[in-house]
Motif scaffolding. Structure first.
Motif, PDB file in Angstrom:
ATOM      1  N   ARG A   1      51.370  -5.185  45.699  1.00 18.74           N
ATOM      2  CA  ARG A   1      50.103  -4.456  45.645  1.00 18.74           C
ATOM      3  C   ARG A   1      48.984  -5.225  46.357  1.00 18.74           C
ATOM      4  NH1 ARG A   1      47.041  -0.652  42.926  1.00 18.74           N
ATOM      5  NH2 ARG A   1      45.175  -1.584  42.059  1.00 18.74           N
ATOM      6  N   VAL A   2      49.007  -6.551  46.226  1.00 16.47           N
ATOM      7  CA  VAL A   2      47.993  -7.377  46.890  1.00 16.47           C
ATOM      8  C   VAL A   2      48.176  -7.307  48.403  1.00 16.47           C
ATOM      9  CG1 VAL A   2      47.175  -9.743  47.240  1.00 16.47           C
ATOM     10  CG2 VAL A   2      47.681  -8.923  44.930  1.00 16.47           C
ATOM     11  N   TRP A   3      49.436  -7.393  48.872  1.00 18.68           N
ATOM     12  CA  TRP A   3      49.703  -7.290  50.313  1.00 18.68           C
ATOM     13  C   TRP A   3      49.303  -5.918  50.842  1.00 18.68           C
ATOM     14  CZ3 TRP A   3      50.143 -11.450  52.885  1.00 18.68           C
ATOM     15  CH2 TRP A   3      50.792 -12.570  52.357  1.00 18.68           C
ATOM     16  N   PHE A   4      49.681  -4.897  50.096  1.00 17.47           N
ATOM     17  CA  PHE A   4      49.367  -3.532  50.526  1.00 17.47           C
ATOM     18  C   PHE A   4      47.856  -3.360  50.659  1.00 17.47           C
ATOM     19  CE2 PHE A   4      53.213  -0.687  49.397  1.00 17.47           C
ATOM     20  CZ  PHE A   4      54.073  -1.616  49.923  1.00 17.47           C
ATOM     21  N   LEU A   5      47.144  -3.876  49.664  1.00 13.23           N
ATOM     22  CA  LEU A   5      45.690  -3.743  49.667  1.00 13.23           C
ATOM     23  C   LEU A   5      45.099  -4.461  50.880  1.00 13.23           C
ATOM     24  CD1 LEU A   5      43.205  -2.685  48.259  1.00 13.23           C
ATOM     25  CD2 LEU A   5      43.167  -4.731  46.833  1.00 13.23           C
ATOM     26  N   ALA A   6      45.604  -5.673  51.157  1.00 12.55           N
ATOM     27  CA  ALA A   6      45.108  -6.433  52.304  1.00 12.55           C
ATOM     28  C   ALA A   6      45.377  -5.678  53.607  1.00 12.55           C
ATOM     29  CB  ALA A   6      45.763  -7.813  52.349  1.00 12.55           C
ATOM     30  N   MET A   7      46.603  -5.140  53.750  1.00 11.57           N
ATOM     31  CA  MET A   7      46.943  -4.428  54.991  1.00 11.57           C
ATOM     32  C   MET A   7      46.141  -3.148  55.127  1.00 11.57           C
ATOM     33  SD  MET A   7      50.988  -5.018  55.431  1.00 11.57           S
ATOM     34  CE  MET A   7      51.397  -4.325  53.865  1.00 11.57           C
ATOM     35  N   TRP A   8      45.974  -2.464  53.995  1.00 15.49           N
ATOM     36  CA  TRP A   8      45.220  -1.216  54.035  1.00 15.49           C
ATOM     37  C   TRP A   8      43.778  -1.496  54.428  1.00 15.49           C
ATOM     38  CZ3 TRP A   8      41.133   1.241  51.596  1.00 15.49           C
ATOM     39  CH2 TRP A   8      41.035   2.615  51.846  1.00 15.49           C
ATOM     40  N   PHE A   9      43.237  -2.557  53.867  1.00 21.57           N
ATOM     41  CA  PHE A   9      41.858  -2.941  54.158  1.00 21.57           C
ATOM     42  C   PHE A   9      41.691  -3.242  55.648  1.00 21.57           C
ATOM     43  CE2 PHE A   9      38.459  -6.177  54.379  1.00 21.57           C
ATOM     44  CZ  PHE A   9      37.429  -5.430  53.848  1.00 21.57           C
ATOM     45  N   VAL A  10      42.617  -4.034  56.203  1.00 27.22           N
ATOM     46  CA  VAL A  10      42.524  -4.414  57.617  1.00 27.22           C
ATOM     47  C   VAL A  10      42.663  -3.190  58.518  1.00 27.22           C
ATOM     48  CG1 VAL A  10      43.701  -5.659  59.480  1.00 27.22           C
ATOM     49  CG2 VAL A  10      43.315  -6.781  57.274  1.00 27.22           C
ATOM     50  N   THR A  11      43.652  -2.332  58.204  1.00 25.94           N
ATOM     51  CA  THR A  11      43.914  -1.211  59.106  1.00 25.94           C
ATOM     52  C   THR A  11      42.926  -0.070  58.937  1.00 25.94           C
ATOM     53  OG1 THR A  11      45.517  -0.330  57.519  1.00 25.94           O
ATOM     54  CG2 THR A  11      46.374  -1.695  59.321  1.00 25.94           C
ATOM     55  N   SER A  12      42.207  -0.023  57.824  1.00 23.82           N
ATOM     56  CA  SER A  12      41.296   1.101  57.615  1.00 23.82           C
ATOM     57  C   SER A  12      39.885   0.805  58.109  1.00 23.82           C
ATOM     58  CB  SER A  12      41.260   1.506  56.131  1.00 23.82           C
ATOM     59  OG  SER A  12      40.715   0.450  55.363  1.00 23.82           O
ATOM     60  N   GLN A  13      39.636  -0.449  58.504  1.00 24.37           N
ATOM     61  CA  GLN A  13      38.316  -0.785  59.049  1.00 24.37           C
ATOM     62  C   GLN A  13      38.282  -0.382  60.523  1.00 24.37           C
ATOM     63  OE1 GLN A  13      35.926  -2.674  56.943  1.00 24.37           O
ATOM     64  NE2 GLN A  13      37.451  -1.830  55.540  1.00 24.37           N
ATOM     65  N   LYS A  14      37.207   0.239  60.932  1.00 28.54           N
ATOM     66  CA  LYS A  14      37.105   0.710  62.316  1.00 28.54           C
ATOM     67  C   LYS A  14      37.249  -0.430  63.323  1.00 28.54           C
ATOM     68  CE  LYS A  14      34.704   5.060  62.905  1.00 28.54           C
ATOM     69  NZ  LYS A  14      34.029   5.479  61.655  1.00 28.54           N
ATOM     70  N   HIS A  15      36.655  -1.559  63.017  1.00 26.98           N
ATOM     71  CA  HIS A  15      36.668  -2.664  63.990  1.00 26.98           C
ATOM     72  C   HIS A  15      37.453  -3.851  63.468  1.00 26.98           C
ATOM     73  CE1 HIS A  15      33.773  -0.320  66.195  1.00 26.98           C
ATOM     74  NE2 HIS A  15      33.048  -0.214  65.104  1.00 26.98           N
ATOM     75  N   GLY A  16      38.480  -3.566  62.662  1.00 26.82           N
ATOM     76  CA  GLY A  16      39.245  -4.659  62.083  1.00 26.82           C
ATOM     77  C   GLY A  16      38.479  -5.251  60.917  1.00 26.82           C
ATOM     78  N   ALA A  17      39.101  -6.189  60.235  1.00 19.73           N
ATOM     79  CA  ALA A  17      38.455  -6.781  59.063  1.00 19.73           C
ATOM     80  C   ALA A  17      38.200  -8.242  59.328  1.00 19.73           C
ATOM     81  CB  ALA A  17      39.342  -6.615  57.840  1.00 19.73           C
TER      82      ALA A  17
END
Ligand SMILES: [Zn+2]
Length: 112
Positions: A91-107
Motif C-alpha cells: 500500500r505504501v509503494w502503491f501510494l508513492a507510485m500513484w502520487f508520482v504518476t498523478s502529479q502533472k509535473h512529476g513529484a
C-alpha cells in the motif's frame, strides 16, 4: 508500432488505475487488495508459473504463495518484480507510485 501486432490498449483512469485519491483509498484499502490488483496485472489470463511457464491450475498457501502443480514450485506475486523482498507494505509503494504518476509535473522528493 510493429506491423501485425495490436497496439496495447492505453490504461484508463478509474478502470485500470484509480482516478482520484478517494478511489485509490477505496481500491487499495488493504494489503490483500493490493495483492489482488498485482495478480490481475501480472496474470490477467490466469496464473503462469515463473519457473516452468506452465499455465497450471494452482492453489495459494496460507502464506499467500502460489503453488505450481507441475514443478511444485512456490512463488509470490511480487517475486521478480520491483516489489520483491520489500519490507514496506504494498500500500505504501502503491501510494508513492500513484502520487508520482498523478502529479502533472512529476513529484518532488519533498512532496513524496
Ligand atoms: Zn511450475
Amino acid at each position: 508500432m510493429v506491423p501485425g501486432i495490436e497496439p496495447e490498449r492505453q490504461p484508463v483512469a478509474g478502470v485500470d488505475f484509480p482516478a482520484t485519491f478517494e478511489q485509490f483509498d477505496a481500491w487499495f484499502a488493504t494489503e490483500a487488495a493490493c495483492r489482488r490488483y498485482l495478480v490481475q496485472l501480472r496474470w490477467p489470463r490466469g496464473f503462469v508459473c515463473p519457473r516452468c511457464q506452465a499455465h497450471s491450475a494452482t492453489w495459494t498457501t496460507s502464506r499467500g504463495l502460489w503453488h505450481c502443480r507441475v514443478c511444485q514450485g512456490q512463488t509470490s506475486v511480487t517475486a521478480g518484480t520491483v516489489f520483491e523482498g520489500t519490507r514496506k507494505p504494498l500500500r505504501v509503494w502503491f501510494l508513492a507510485m500513484w502520487f508520482v504518476t498523478s502529479q502533472k509535473h512529476g513529484a518532488s522528493a519533498l512532496g513524496l
